[in-house]
Write an enzyme that holds these catalytic residues in place. Structure first.
Site, PDB file in Angstrom:
ATOM      1  CG  ASP A 306      -1.842   1.260   1.220  1.00 51.19           C
ATOM      2  OD1 ASP A 306      -2.576   1.234   0.219  1.00 51.19           O
ATOM      3  OD2 ASP A 306      -1.925   1.665   2.324  1.00 51.19           O
ATOM      4  CE  LYS A 394     -10.983  18.456   2.093  1.00 56.49           C
ATOM      5  NZ  LYS A 394     -10.780  16.894   2.209  1.00 56.49           N
TER       6      LYS A 394
END
Length: 677
Positions: A306, A394
C-alpha cells in the site's frame, strides 16, 4: 521487547537446564516420535543394567552390566541434549515474554458510562466500552480513538523513544494497552476483551503456548517417523536372522545400531529450530501470530504494498493552492477550508492549517447546522453542505469533474503537473463550479528504494497499490523503485490482485495499515500490518510490525528462508553422518561371527566395544555442537535456489559425512588409547 535476548546469558542457560529435565515426562516425549523410540531404548538398557540375570537370555553377547550402564548414560545424555536445545529456545522466548509482562501492570481506567466517568480496573473493560485517556496515563486496553488526539510513548513496546501521534478520523487511530500517554486527551473505544489484548496474545505466543507445528515441520516429522519405523523393522529382523545363522548379537549392539542410524540429530533439534524462528521474528519487533506465517514468508513470490503509510510517510498535507482561471486565491482558500471544516482527518486538518498559514480564516458561525459529506471509495469526494444550501466539495480531479460536468483544461494540466511530481491534486468546487486545486504532498520514506531493490535481488516482485491517479502513481513508482503499480485502486482491487496472483500459483504477501487494507491482508498468504494502523488491519493480518516499517518484511522473509534452510541443512547433516555410524557399528556387531565383514571397518576402530561407544558418543555430541546453528539459523544469502542447494550439500552434506568419520575415529583413539575401554 526491542532488545535481542541472548541465549548465552547465564539466567537463560540455568533455566534451560532445569526445564530440560522436566521434558523426560513420557507424556511430553511421545510428542516427538524419534525421541520416544530413543526413550524406549533407554528403558530397555536400564532394565538390562538393573537386572542382568533376568535379562541374560535377551541381552546375550559379550557386553557386560557396566557396558549397559554406560550405554544407558549415553542415551540419557542424547535425550537430554535434545530437550536442552528446545528448552534453550523456549527460555529465550520466556525472557522476551517477561519483559512484556512488566508492561502489563494493573492499571485504572476512566470508563464513560451513562454520562458519568467511573474509575475501574483495566481487567473489567470489555470490547465496546468507551474510556478517556489523558497525559500521564498508561493506556489500559487496546482501542481506537473516537475523539481527540494524543502523543504516545511506545518505547516500552518498540524501543523507539520518539513519540507517536494517534488521532481520530484516520488510519492512525489505534492505541495499544500498556503504552503511555505523553500529552493530549482522547476518548477511546475498547476493541479487546480481557485476556485478548494485543499484549496478551504477544505474551502467549513468545512463551510458546500458542505454537503449533508448521506444515513443513509436520511433513518432515512424517518423513522422520517413516524412516525410524523402517530402521526399527530392519533392526528387529536381524534377531531371527542371527539366530538362524547361529550368529551371536548383543541387544546393546542392536540398540546402538538403531539409535545411531535413526535421524536423532534432526529429530532432537527440530523443535528448537521452530521455536528459535519465532524468537528471531519477535527479536526484530514483529509479532507473528503463527509459525506458519514465518515459514510461508520464506517462500513468497509477490509483495503487494500500500502506498500511503507504507511506501510514503502517510500523512499527506496541503502544500499549495492553485486557483482556476478567473478565480482568486481568496475564493479558493475559503471554499477549500469550508470543504475541509468537517473533515476530521489529518488531510482535512492540514488544509485548514495551510489556509490559516496563508492568512485566511473562515466564519465558524456559518458551520452551525451544516452537514458533512463523508468520503467513500466510491464517490472519492468529501465536503460540507451548508445550512444555506451551498455545497463545498473536494476530491480526486476525475470524481469532482464527474460531479461538476467537466474540469477546465488549465486546471487539468495543473493537476497533471502536480501528479508527475509525485503530489496528489484535489479539485475544489463550490456548487458545481470548479474553483481550483489543493496540492497534497506525501513524502517517500527514506531508504525505501534500496530496500525494495534488495527484495528484487532475492526474487520477490513488488507491486504498489494506490488510490492516486496514474500520473501520481507512476511518479511514486519511479521514486520508490517498485516493479509494478496499480493506480485508482479501491480495497476490492487489492483483494482481486492478490487472488489473481494466487491463482497463478504465487505466494503473496501484503503490508498495510488501514481499515480498507483488512480484506486484502486477510486474503494474503502473509499479511504484515503496521502497529500504527487500525485495529481492523492488525486483526486481519497474521503479522504485526511494532515499528511500523513496511520494509521490515525483508527481515521477515530472510528469517523465513533461514528457518527452511536450517531445517533442510540439519536434516542433510543428520542423514549423511549416519553413513559413518553404519561403517562403525555393523562390523562391530557381526565381525566375530562373519570375519569377512571386518572389511567394512574402514576406520580401523580398535574393537567392537570401542566402535559401539565411539558411535554412540558422537551421536550424542552432535546435538549440542549444532545447537548454535539451530538457535541462530543458517545464514541466508540472496542467491539462486540451485546455488543454495549446492552450497548446503557441500557444507552440511559432505560436512556431515566427513565430520562423523573424523569424530568417531577421534573418540575411538581417545577411549581405546587411554584405556577407558
Amino acid at each position: 521487547m526491542s532488545q535481542k535476548v541472548s541465549w548465552m546469558s547465564g539466567q537463560i542457560l540455568w533455566g534451560s537446564l532445569k526445564d530440560s529435565l522436566l521434558k523426560f515426562d513420557p507424556r511430553y516425549t511421545v510428542k516427538n516420535p524419534v525421541m520416544f523410540i530413543l526413550y524406549l531404548c533407554l528403558a530397555v538398557t536400564l532394565l538390562i543394567a538393573a537386572f542382568p540375570a533376568e535379562f541374560s537370555d535377551v541381552a546375550g553377547g559379550s557386553l557386560t552390566r557396566v557396558d549397559y550402564v554406560a550405554i544407558s548414560a549415553i542415551l540419557f545424555l542424547t535425550m537430554w541434549f535434545s530437550f536442552f536445545s528446545e528448552a534453550l529456545a523456549e527460555a529465550q522466548g520466556k525472557a522476551q515474554a517477561d519483559s512484556l509482562k512488566k508492561m502489563k501492570t494493573e492499571t485504572r481506567a476512566r470508563l464513560l458510562k451513562d454520562g458519568t466517568t467511573l474509575e475501574v480496573n483495566s481487567d473489567m473493560l470489555k470490547a465496546g466500552d468507551m474510556i478517556m485517556i489523558q497525559a500521564g496515563d498508561i493506556v489500559p486496553d487496546d482501542g481506537s480513538i473516537e475523539k481527540g488526539a494524543v502523543m504516545l510513548d511506545e518505547s516500552m513496546m518498540t524501543g523507539e523513544s520518539q513519540l507517536v501521534l494517534r488521532e481520530s478520523g484516520g488510519d492512525k487511530s489505534s492505541v495499544l494497552g500498556g503504552t503511555r500517554v505523553a500529552s493530549g486527551e482522547a476518548i477511546v473505544k475498547v476493541t479487546a476483551d480481557p485476556g485478548e489484548t494485543f499484549l496478551d496474545r504477544m505474551i502467549r505466543l513468545v512463551e510458546g503456548a500458542e505454537r503449533q507445528k508448521t506444515p513443513n515441520e509436520l511433513a518432515l516429522t512424517v518423513v522422520l517417523i517413516s524412516l525410524t519405523i523402517a530402521l526399527l523393522v530392519v533392526v528387529v529382523a536381524i534377531v531371527p536372522l542371527a539366530r538362524f545363522y547361529s550368529i551371536s548379537v548383543d541387544t546393546g549392539s542392536l540398540i546402538t545400531l538403531l539409535v545411531c542410524l535413526m535421524p536423532t540429530t534432526i529429530g532432537g533439534l527440530l523443535p528448537a529450530i521452530g521455536v528459535a524462528g519465532i524468537n528471531r521474528v519477535t527479536g526484530i519487533n514483529v509479532v507473528a501470530k503463527s509459525g506458519k506465517a514465518v515459514e510461508t514468508a520464506g517462500d513468497i513470490d509477490v509483495l503487494i504494498l500500500d502506498k500511503t503509510g507504507t511506501l510514503t510517510m502517510g500523512n499527506r498535507y496541503a502544500s499549495q493552492f492553485i486557483p482556476a482561471p478567473g478565480k482568486s486565491m481568496d475564493e479558493l482558500a475559503a471554499v477549500a477550508m469550508y470543504a475541509s471544516a468537517m473533515d476530521d482527518t489529518p488531510e482535512g486538518r492540514s488544509v485548514i492549517s495551510f489556509g490559516k498559514k496563508l492568512g485566511y480564516n473562515i466564519d465558524e458561525g456559518r458551520l452551525e447546522g451544516s452537514q458533512a459529506i463523508l468520503f467513500t471509495p466510491e464517490t472519492r469526494v468529501s465536503g460540507t453542505r451548508m445550512k444555506d444550501g451551498l455545497t463545498y466539495i473536494k476530491g480526486s480531479v476525475d470524481a469532482v469533474g464527474t460531479k461538476c460536468g467537466r474540469i477546465p483544461e488549465p486546471v487539468r494540466l495543473q493537476a497533471e503537473n502536480a501528479s508527475r511530481g509525485g503530489s496528489t491534486p484535489l479539485a475544489v468546487a463550490s456548487d458545481g463550479d470548479i474553483v481550483g486545486l489543493i496540492v497534497l504532498k506525501d513524502l517517500v520514506k527514506p531508504g525505501i528504494k534500496d530496500r525494495l531493490a534488495e527484495l528484487r535481488r532475492i526474487g520477490i516482485r513488488t507491486v504498489m497499490c494506490t488510490g492516486d491517479n496514474r500520473l501520481t502513481a507512476a511518479a511514486i513508482a519511479r521514486e520508490t523503485g517498485v516493479d509494478d503499480y496499480v493506480a485508482n485502486a479501491i480495497p476490492e482491487d487489492k483483494l482481486s490482485i492478490i487472488k489473481k496472483e494466487q491463482a497463478l500459483g504465487k505466494l503473496v504477501a501484503m503490508t498495510g495499515d488501514g481499515t480498507n487494507d483488512a480484506p486484502a491482508l486477510a486474503q494474503a498468504d502473509v499479511g504484515l500490518a503496521m502497529n500504527s494502523g487500525t485495529s481492523a488491519a492488525k486483526e486481519a493480518a497474521n503479522m504485526v510490525d511494532l515499528d511500523s516499517d513496511p520494509t521490515k518484511l525483508i527481515e521477515v522473509v530472510t528469517i523465513g528462508k533461514q528457518l527452511l534452510i536450517t531445517r533442510g541443512a540439519l536434516t542433510t547433516f543428520s542423514v549423511t553422518n549416519d553413513v559413518a555410524k553404519y561403517f562403525a557399528i555393523l562390523p562391530a556387531i557381526l565381525a566375530s561371527s562373519i570375519p569377512a565383514i571386518s572389511l567394512l571397518n574402514v576406520m580401523g576402530l580398535a574393537s567392537p566395544r570401542s566402535a559401539i561407544y565411539s558411535a554412540l558418543i558422537f551421536n550424542a555430541l552432535a546435538i549440542p555442537l549444532l545447537i548454535p546453528v539451530a538457535i541462530n539459523g543458517v545464514k541466508y544469502r540472496p542467491v539462486s535456489a540451485s546455488a543454495m542447494l549446492r552450497r548446503n550439500l557441500l557444507v552440511y552434506g559432505a560436512g556431515g559425512l566427513v565430520s562423523s568419520f573424523i569424530g568417531i575415529k577421534l573418540i575411538d583413539i581417545i577411549i581405546s588409547g587411554w584405556g577407558i575401554i
